[in-house]
Design an enzyme around this catalytic site. Structure first.
Site, PDB file in Angstrom:
ATOM      1  N   LYS A  12      75.438  41.073 -43.712  1.00  0.00           N
ATOM      2  CA  LYS A  12      75.363  39.775 -44.388  1.00  0.00           C
ATOM      3  C   LYS A  12      74.742  39.947 -45.778  1.00  0.00           C
ATOM      4  O   LYS A  12      75.246  39.432 -46.757  1.00  0.00           O
ATOM      5  CB  LYS A  12      74.526  38.828 -43.522  1.00  0.00           C
ATOM      6  CG  LYS A  12      74.433  37.427 -44.025  1.00  0.00           C
ATOM      7  CD  LYS A  12      73.763  36.544 -42.970  1.00  0.00           C
ATOM      8  CE  LYS A  12      73.301  35.235 -43.562  1.00  0.00           C
ATOM      9  NZ  LYS A  12      72.656  34.367 -42.576  1.00  0.00           N
TER      10      LYS A  12
ATOM     11  N   GLU B  13      69.151  50.375 -42.700  1.00  0.00           N
ATOM     12  CA  GLU B  13      69.883  51.185 -41.716  1.00  0.00           C
ATOM     13  C   GLU B  13      71.373  51.221 -42.054  1.00  0.00           C
ATOM     14  O   GLU B  13      72.000  52.289 -42.074  1.00  0.00           O
ATOM     15  CB  GLU B  13      69.730  50.587 -40.303  1.00  0.00           C
ATOM     16  CG  GLU B  13      68.339  50.709 -39.707  1.00  0.00           C
ATOM     17  CD  GLU B  13      67.456  49.513 -40.020  1.00  0.00           C
ATOM     18  OE1 GLU B  13      67.701  48.812 -41.033  1.00  0.00           O
ATOM     19  OE2 GLU B  13      66.492  49.283 -39.263  1.00  0.00           O
TER      20      GLU B  13
ATOM     21  N   GLY C 205      72.791  35.623 -38.586  1.00  0.00           N
ATOM     22  CA  GLY C 205      73.293  36.937 -38.166  1.00  0.00           C
ATOM     23  C   GLY C 205      73.671  36.976 -36.695  1.00  0.00           C
ATOM     24  O   GLY C 205      74.771  37.396 -36.321  1.00  0.00           O
ATOM     25  N   ARG C 206      72.774  36.492 -35.834  1.00  0.00           N
ATOM     26  CA  ARG C 206      73.033  36.581 -34.387  1.00  0.00           C
ATOM     27  C   ARG C 206      74.025  35.527 -33.899  1.00  0.00           C
ATOM     28  O   ARG C 206      74.323  35.472 -32.712  1.00  0.00           O
ATOM     29  CB  ARG C 206      71.721  36.529 -33.612  1.00  0.00           C
ATOM     30  CG  ARG C 206      70.848  35.328 -33.900  1.00  0.00           C
ATOM     31  CD  ARG C 206      69.456  35.517 -33.310  1.00  0.00           C
ATOM     32  NE  ARG C 206      68.536  34.465 -33.734  1.00  0.00           N
ATOM     33  CZ  ARG C 206      67.855  34.449 -34.874  1.00  0.00           C
ATOM     34  NH1 ARG C 206      68.019  35.424 -35.747  1.00  0.00           N
ATOM     35  NH2 ARG C 206      67.009  33.479 -35.159  1.00  0.00           N
TER      36      ARG C 206
ATOM     37  N   GLU D 218      65.224  36.595 -30.439  1.00  0.00           N
ATOM     38  CA  GLU D 218      65.003  36.441 -31.879  1.00  0.00           C
ATOM     39  C   GLU D 218      64.965  34.949 -32.231  1.00  0.00           C
ATOM     40  O   GLU D 218      64.320  34.554 -33.192  1.00  0.00           O
ATOM     41  CB  GLU D 218      66.115  37.157 -32.668  1.00  0.00           C
ATOM     42  CG  GLU D 218      65.627  37.727 -33.986  1.00  0.00           C
ATOM     43  CD  GLU D 218      66.599  38.708 -34.616  1.00  0.00           C
ATOM     44  OE1 GLU D 218      66.211  39.870 -34.814  1.00  0.00           O
ATOM     45  OE2 GLU D 218      67.740  38.323 -34.913  1.00  0.00           O
TER      46      GLU D 218
ATOM     47  N   HIS E 153      70.741  49.030  -7.234  1.00  0.00           N
ATOM     48  CA  HIS E 153      70.223  50.339  -6.828  1.00  0.00           C
ATOM     49  C   HIS E 153      69.129  50.812  -7.768  1.00  0.00           C
ATOM     50  O   HIS E 153      68.812  52.005  -7.803  1.00  0.00           O
ATOM     51  CB  HIS E 153      71.370  51.345  -6.763  1.00  0.00           C
ATOM     52  CG  HIS E 153      72.397  50.960  -5.744  1.00  0.00           C
ATOM     53  ND1 HIS E 153      72.394  51.467  -4.456  1.00  0.00           N
ATOM     54  CD2 HIS E 153      73.405  50.063  -5.793  1.00  0.00           C
ATOM     55  CE1 HIS E 153      73.393  50.923  -3.772  1.00  0.00           C
ATOM     56  NE2 HIS E 153      74.018  50.063  -4.562  1.00  0.00           N
TER      57      HIS E 153
ATOM     58  N   LYS F  13      59.519  46.262 -41.251  1.00  0.00           N
ATOM     59  CA  LYS F  13      60.368  46.726 -42.356  1.00  0.00           C
ATOM     60  C   LYS F  13      59.520  47.068 -43.564  1.00  0.00           C
ATOM     61  O   LYS F  13      59.695  48.111 -44.197  1.00  0.00           O
ATOM     62  CB  LYS F  13      61.339  45.609 -42.767  1.00  0.00           C
ATOM     63  CG  LYS F  13      62.579  45.472 -41.939  1.00  0.00           C
ATOM     64  CD  LYS F  13      63.550  44.573 -42.704  1.00  0.00           C
ATOM     65  CE  LYS F  13      64.440  43.783 -41.792  1.00  0.00           C
ATOM     66  NZ  LYS F  13      65.212  42.747 -42.461  1.00  0.00           N
TER      67      LYS F  13
END
Ligand code: G6Q
Length: 545
Positions: free
Chosen positions: A205, A211, A265-266, A351, A382, A510
Site C-alpha cells: 500500500k 521487508e 491493509g488487512r 490488529e 492430535h 519498526k
C-alpha cells in the site's frame, strides 16, 4: 464502554451467574428445539450457535448491549463513508470494493465506484492476458510462476485465498508468496524458478515497507542479473497507493494497480491486492469471491440483529471475553484448504481489536480482543485439543465444515464430518464421573484401577463452540466467510469502543529496528541500548566472528 454499556456489562454478569449452574447438556435435555432456536443462516451458510453457554435471556442482554453501543449508528456511519478510522482520519470502505449494486458509494462527497470498477477492469484485462499468454516474459516465454512480494495485509489475505481456492487454480500457473525479510524465504522460492517465466507482483500500500522493499530489490536484482536490466519492466507489476514510488522502481504504468487510503491493509484482499488471487483462479472466480462478500455485506447491513450472523458471533465473543474472562478464541476449519484462515484472522482480529484505549484515548477498564489461534482439524485433534477438552483454560471455538468436498474420495470427507461433529459434541457434553466409572467397569478393570484412572478420564464439558456449515468451499462462499469475520470484528470493536482500523502497535518495533540495524551491521557503536539488547548484540558479533 459508555456508562450505560457498563451497566449492561454488569447485567451480562448476572446472566453469567445464572448460567453458571446450567450446564449445556441440561439445556439441550430440557429443550428439544435448542438447535432450531439458536441457529441462523445467511444465504447458504448456516451458523449453529446452540452449543454456547447462553439462553434467550442472555442473548437478549447481548443484543441490548449492541444497541446501547449504537451499533446500528456506527454501521450506518461506516457505510456512509464517515471517517470512522479517527486516528488516521480515514473512511473504512472495503465494502465498496465488492459492491455489486448500481447506487453511488460516496466518500467525502465523491462516488468511488467508477475508480473501483476501473481498477477491476484493469485487473481483468491483465489477468486474462497473463493467463492466455498474450503478456509474456522478456524472452517471449509464457509466465508459469507468479511471485507476490508483500507482507501483513498485502500478503495474508491473498495467500489464504489462493490456498483456499486451490481447486480453481491451473497447474501451469503457480503462485508463490514471499513476505519475510528473512532471505531464506526469497532464496528458497527463487531456487525453484526460472526468471524467464517468472512474474513478480510487488504489493505494498505504501511502497515503503522495509521487508517488501528489501525483497523486491533482491528479486529485481535476480531478474536483472539473469535477463538484463531492461527485462525488469516485463517481469514486474505493482499494487500500491504510492504510484510515484512504483514508477521509480521501474514498473510500467500499465502494470501498476492502484487502491486507496480508505482500504485498510488487512481489509484489502478485495482490492488490487487480490491480483495474485485473480491470476491464480481467473477473474471470473475472483469476481465470484467479491460477490460472495457482497452477499454477506447485504446480510450484515439489512438483517435485524437477532438474525444477523456477524452480530451474533461478535456478541458471543464479547460475552466470553468480558462476562466469562476467556482470553483466547480458536478457529478450527475442518477444511484443509483453509489452513491459513486462522493466521489470516489473527491479523484481521488481533490488529483490529488488540487495543488498550477507547476512541477518546482513555484506557479501557475492561478486556478487548482475545488471542485468535487455530489450525485445521483433524490435525489439531492430535495436537492441542487435549488442552481444549481438559485444560484449565476454556477456549471458545469456531468449527468450519463444507458439506461437499471438491474431490471424489470416499470415505475421507465423511470421516472429516464425523470428526467435526464429534468434537463439538464432546466439548459440550464432556464425560461425567458416572460415565467414566461405567465405561471402566465394563472394560473389567478392578476397583483400585477405576478409582485411580477416573479423574484423568473425566471431561468437564460445557465448553462452547460455534459451527459454520456451508455447501462447498467455492469462491463465493470464501468471500462470504471472510466478510462474516470482518463484520464480526466491527461488531466487537463497536462494543469495546475502540478504533478497529488503526495499528499503531506495530510502529515501535519498526522504529527500534531502524536504530539497531547500524549496530548489527557494525557501522555504529554498541551503545545506548538496555543491557540485554547490548549483550545480545555483542554475542551476535562474537558468533559472526
Ligand atoms: C494491515 C496493516 C499491515 C500492512 C503491512 C504492509 O492492516 O496495515 O499489516 O498491511 O504493514 O503494508 P504495506 O502494504 O504498506 O507494505
Amino acid at each position: 464502554m459508555a456508562s450505560n454499556r457498563k451497566s449492561l456489562l454488569n447485567t451480562m454478569m448476572k446472566h453469567r451467574k445464572r448460567l453458571d449452574d446450567q450446564p449445556m447438556r441440561l439445556l439441550f435435555a430440557l429443550d428439544p428445539n435448542r438447535f432450531r432456536r439458536f441457529s441462523v443462516s445467511a444465504g447458504d451458510l448456516l451458523l449453529d450457535y446452540s452449543k454456547n453457554r447462553i439462553d434467550e435471556k442472555a442473548m437478549d442482554a447481548l443484543f441490548a448491549l449492541a444497541r446501547a453501543a449504537d451499533f446500528e449508528g456506527r454501521r450506518k456511519a461506516m457505510w456512509a463513508g464517515k471517517h470512522i478510522n479517527s486516528t488516521e482520519d480515514r473512511a473504512v470502505m472495503h465494502m465498496a470494493l465488492r459492491y455489486q449494486g448500481d447506487k453511488p458509494v460516496k466518500i467525502d462527497g465523491r462516488d468511488v465506484m467508477p475508480d473501483v470498477r476501473e481498477v477491476l477492469a484493469h485487473m481483468k484485462l491483465f489477468t486474462s492476458q497473463v493467463r492466455d499468454g498474450t503478456i509474456r516474459g522478456t524472452t517471449g516465454e509464457k509466465f508459469t510462476d507468479i511471485v507476490n512480494i508483500g507482507i501483513g495485509g498485502s500478503d495474508l489475505g491473498p495467500v489464504m485465498a489462493t490456498l483456499a481456492l486451490a481447486p480453481y487454480t491451473r497447474p501451469d500457473l503457480r503462485s508463490h508468496y514471499v513476505s519475510n525479510v528473512d532471505g531464506a524465504q526469497l532464496h528458497d522460492t527463487l531456487q525453484r524458478l526460472d526468471p524467464k517465466r517468472t512474474m513478480f507482483i510487488v504489493a505494498s500500500k505504501t511502497f515503503t515497507t522495509d521487508e517488501t522493499m528489501t525483497n523486491a530489490a533482491s528479486a529485481r536484482a535476480w531478474v536483472a542479473t539473469a535477463l538484463g536490466d531492461k527485462a525488469v519492466s516485463d517481469h514486474f507489476a505493482a499494487v500500491s497507493t504510492n504510484l510515484k514510488a512504483c514508477d521509480a522502481f521501474g514498473i510500467r504504468e500499465d502494470r501498476i494497480f492502484g487502491f486507496w487510503d480508505w482500504v485498510g491493509g488487512r481489509y484489502s484482499v478485495w482490492s488490487a491486492i487480490g491480483l495474485p488471487v485473480a491470476l491464480a483462479v481467473g477473474f471470473d472466480n475472483f469476481s465470484a469471491f467479491l460477490a460472495g462478500a457482497y452477499e454477506m455485506d447485504q446480510h450484515f447491513l439489512k438483517t435485524r440483529l437477532e438474525k444477523n450472523l456477524p452480530v451474533i458471533m461478535g456478541l458471543l465473543g464479547v460475552w466470553y471475553r468480558n462476562a466469562w474472562g476467556f482470553a483466547t478464541h480458536a478457529v478450527l476449519p475442518y477444511d484443509q484448504r483453509l489452513s491459513r484462515f486462522p493466521a489470516y484472522l489473527q491479523q484481521q482480529d488481533m490488529e483490529s481489536n488488540g487495543k488498550q484505549v477507547n476512541l477518546e484515548g482513555k484506557p479501557l477498564d475492561y478486556d478487548s480482543g482475545p488471542v485468535i489461534w487455530g489450525e485445521p482439524g483433524t490435525n489439531g485433534q492430535h495436537a492441542f485439543y487435549q488442552l481444549i477438552h481438559q485444560g484449565t483454560s476454556v477456549v471458545p471455538a469456531d468449527f468450519l465444515i463444507a458439506a461437499n468436498p471438491h474431490e471424489d474420495m470416499a470415505p475421507h470427507h465423511e470421516k472429516l464430518v464425523a470428526n467435526v461433529l464429534a468434537q463439538s459434541e464432546a466439548l459440550m457434553l464432556g464425560k461425567t464421573r458416572e460415565e467414566v466409572v461405567a465405561e471402566l467397569t465394563a472394560q473389567g478393570l478392578d476397583k483400585a484401577s477405576i478409582k485411580a484412572l477416573t479423574p484423568h478420564k473425566m471431561f468437564p464439558g460445557n465448553r462452547p463452540s460455534n459451527t459454520l456449515i456451508y455447501p462447498k468451499l467455492t469462491p463465493a462462499m470464501l468471500g462470504s466467510l471472510v466478510a462474516l469475520y470482518e463484520h464480526k470484528v466491527f461488531v466487537q470493536g463497536t462494543i469495546w469502543n475502540v478504533n478497529s482500523y488503526d495499528q499503531w502497535g506495530v510502529e515501535l518495533g519498526k522504529q527500534l529496528a531502524k536504530a539497531i540495524l547500524p549496530k548489527v551491521q557494525g557501522t555504529a557503536a554498541n551503545t545506548g541500548n538496555d543491557a540485554s539488547t547490548k549483550g545480545l548484540l555483542a554475542h551476535y558479533h562474537k558468533l559472526r566472528g
